[in-house]
Write a protein that holds these residues in place. Structure first.
Motif, short mmCIF file in Angstrom:
data_model
loop_
_atom_site.label_atom_id
_atom_site.label_comp_id
_atom_site.label_asym_id
_atom_site.label_seq_id
_atom_site.Cartn_x
_atom_site.Cartn_y
_atom_site.Cartn_z
N ILE A 97 -42.04 16.34 17.56
CA ILE A 97 -40.98 16.41 16.55
C ILE A 97 -39.76 17.09 17.18
O ILE A 97 -39.89 18.16 17.76
N THR A 98 -38.59 16.46 17.04
CA THR A 98 -37.38 17.02 17.70
C THR A 98 -36.45 17.73 16.70
O THR A 98 -35.49 18.37 17.10
N GLY A 99 -36.76 17.57 15.42
CA GLY A 99 -35.90 18.22 14.43
C GLY A 99 -36.27 17.74 13.03
O GLY A 99 -37.16 16.89 12.87
N LEU A 100 -35.63 18.28 12.00
CA LEU A 100 -35.98 17.97 10.61
C LEU A 100 -35.85 16.48 10.33
O LEU A 100 -36.68 15.90 9.62
N ASP A 101 -34.85 15.83 10.97
CA ASP A 101 -34.65 14.41 10.68
C ASP A 101 -35.69 13.54 11.41
O ASP A 101 -35.74 12.33 11.23
N ALA A 102 -36.53 14.16 12.24
CA ALA A 102 -37.58 13.41 12.94
C ALA A 102 -38.92 13.53 12.23
O ALA A 102 -39.93 12.96 12.67
N VAL A 103 -38.94 14.26 11.11
CA VAL A 103 -40.19 14.42 10.35
C VAL A 103 -40.46 13.11 9.59
O VAL A 103 -39.54 12.52 9.02
N LEU B 145 -36.75 24.72 11.52
CA LEU B 145 -38.06 24.08 11.52
C LEU B 145 -38.88 24.58 12.71
O LEU B 145 -38.43 24.50 13.87
N LEU B 146 -40.04 25.10 12.38
CA LEU B 146 -40.98 25.61 13.40
C LEU B 146 -42.09 24.56 13.52
O LEU B 146 -42.64 24.12 12.50
N VAL B 147 -42.41 24.14 14.76
CA VAL B 147 -43.49 23.16 14.95
C VAL B 147 -44.41 23.65 16.05
O VAL B 147 -44.12 24.65 16.72
N ALA B 148 -45.52 22.95 16.26
CA ALA B 148 -46.46 23.33 17.33
C ALA B 148 -45.76 23.16 18.68
O ALA B 148 -44.91 22.26 18.84
N ALA B 149 -46.14 23.99 19.62
CA ALA B 149 -45.46 24.00 20.94
C ALA B 149 -45.54 22.62 21.60
O ALA B 149 -44.62 22.21 22.31
N ASP B 150 -46.63 21.87 21.35
CA ASP B 150 -46.80 20.55 22.00
C ASP B 150 -46.37 19.40 21.09
O ASP B 150 -46.68 18.23 21.36
N SER B 151 -45.64 19.71 20.02
CA SER B 151 -45.23 18.65 19.07
C SER B 151 -44.13 17.77 19.65
O SER B 151 -43.28 18.25 20.42
N ILE C 178 -47.74 28.81 21.25
CA ILE C 178 -48.33 27.85 20.29
C ILE C 178 -47.31 27.22 19.35
O ILE C 178 -47.62 26.29 18.61
N ALA C 179 -46.07 27.74 19.38
CA ALA C 179 -45.08 27.19 18.44
C ALA C 179 -43.68 27.22 19.05
O ALA C 179 -43.46 27.88 20.09
N LYS C 180 -42.76 26.44 18.44
CA LYS C 180 -41.36 26.42 18.92
C LYS C 180 -40.44 26.03 17.77
O LYS C 180 -40.87 25.39 16.81
N PHE C 181 -39.19 26.40 17.90
CA PHE C 181 -38.15 25.90 16.98
C PHE C 181 -37.72 24.54 17.49
O PHE C 181 -37.68 24.31 18.71
N VAL C 182 -37.37 23.63 16.57
CA VAL C 182 -36.74 22.36 16.98
C VAL C 182 -35.50 22.12 16.13
O VAL C 182 -35.45 22.51 14.95
N GLY C 183 -34.50 21.50 16.71
CA GLY C 183 -33.28 21.15 15.99
C GLY C 183 -32.41 22.37 15.72
O GLY C 183 -32.65 23.47 16.23
#
Ligand code: ARG
Length: 269
Positions: free
Chosen positions: A141-147, A133-139, A215-220
């Motif tokens: 969201i910590t992972g798919l289960d946090a969506v 899961l790729l999200v905005a750098a300032d998001s 502008i983006a990061k991987f989470v989880g």
């Protein structure tokens, strides 16, 4: 007398024209229909080229480059095959084989997904990968289960990621699964805040982050089944598939495959 010479002249002209056409001279009938052309037609390798570093284009030109391109070109050289690359939408790839619009799929395609193996014959695995899961750098969201169910996730239509976001929407886990034709559009929608995340293959997201970690990061962690990327041919084309598999084995044996992983800074799972 004159009339007789004219009739004779016209008759001779008609005989000449008949002889000429029978020898295939001139006009469209002059094409070589013997099928004896000595140029074997190039095999069409079909792909979807917004999937860097596997297949992509850059600087606005049409040339398709990437790991899959270098790998398949090396396989073709090893096996004495002539190939040409054709770019199309991902969900058109298997239909292209079925309708003889393409001869080989090489597109980071997971051979384990859905009913693909019922529609095409896949070769040996050449790369293993997971989804991320790729999200905005300032998001936050910590992972798919946090969506949460008010969010939108994007991915590419016809892909394992695309199927996942649509499934999550159908199950009410997210507000909308946005499936787009090109990965570049998915990244743009994330950048513009139109979606809160993109589900993407790990090496592809990692390639995007090489230049966009501001502008983006991987989470989880990686999720979904471990994907096995493989090339594919039309159902039943065993002869071609055997050649491609033999070529893959040879380029692994002679070190070309590892050199390409190094060139594109990738490691198979
Ligand atoms: N690995 C995923 C799948 O098999 C995504 C492949 C996308 N490839 C591409 N060239 N756009 O569905």
């Amino acid at each position: 007398m004159k009339k007789k010479s004219l009739v004779l002249l016209l008759s001779l002209a008609m005989v000449f024209a008949f002889v000429l056409s029978a020898c295939g001279g001139g006009g469209e009938s002059g094409e070589d229909t013997s099928g004896g052309g000595d140029e074997a037609a190039a095999l069409k390798v079909v792909t979807e080229a917004t999937f860097a570093p596997f297949e992509y284009t850059e600087d606005g030109n049409d040339e398709i480059i990437g790991f899959d391109v270098d790998m398949m070109n090396a396989i073709a050289e090893d096996q004495g095959l002539t190939i040409e690359w054709v770019n199309m939408e991902f969900d058109s790839l298997i239909p292209a084989l079925e309708s003889n619009q393409g001869d080989i799929i090489c597109a980071g395609m997971n051979k384990l997904a859905g009913d693909r193996a019922e529609k095409a014959d896949f070769g040996e695995t050449y790369f293993k990968s997971n989804l991320m899961l790729l999200v905005a750098a300032d998001s936050d969201i910590t992972g798919l289960d946090a969506v949460t169910s008010d969010m939108k996730l994007a991915s590419q239509i016809g892909t394992t990621g695309g199927d996942m976001v649509q499934e999550m929407a159908n199950e009410g886990k997210i507000a909308e699964g946005v499936v787009l034709n090109q990965w570049t559009d998915c990244y743009l929608q994330l950048k513009n805040g139109e979606v809160q995340g993109v589900i993407v293959d790990k090496p592809v997201g990692a390639n995007y982050l090489m230049e966009h970690s501001d502008i983006a990061k991987f989470v989880g962690e990686g999720f979904g089944e471990t994907e096995e990327f493989a090339f594919a041919v039309k159902k039943g084309n065993t002869e071609l598939l055997d050649k491609l598999n033999a070529g893959l084995a040879n380029i692994k044996e002679n070190g070309t495959y590892d050199e390409l992983l190094e060139k594109y800074k990738m490691k198979s799972e």
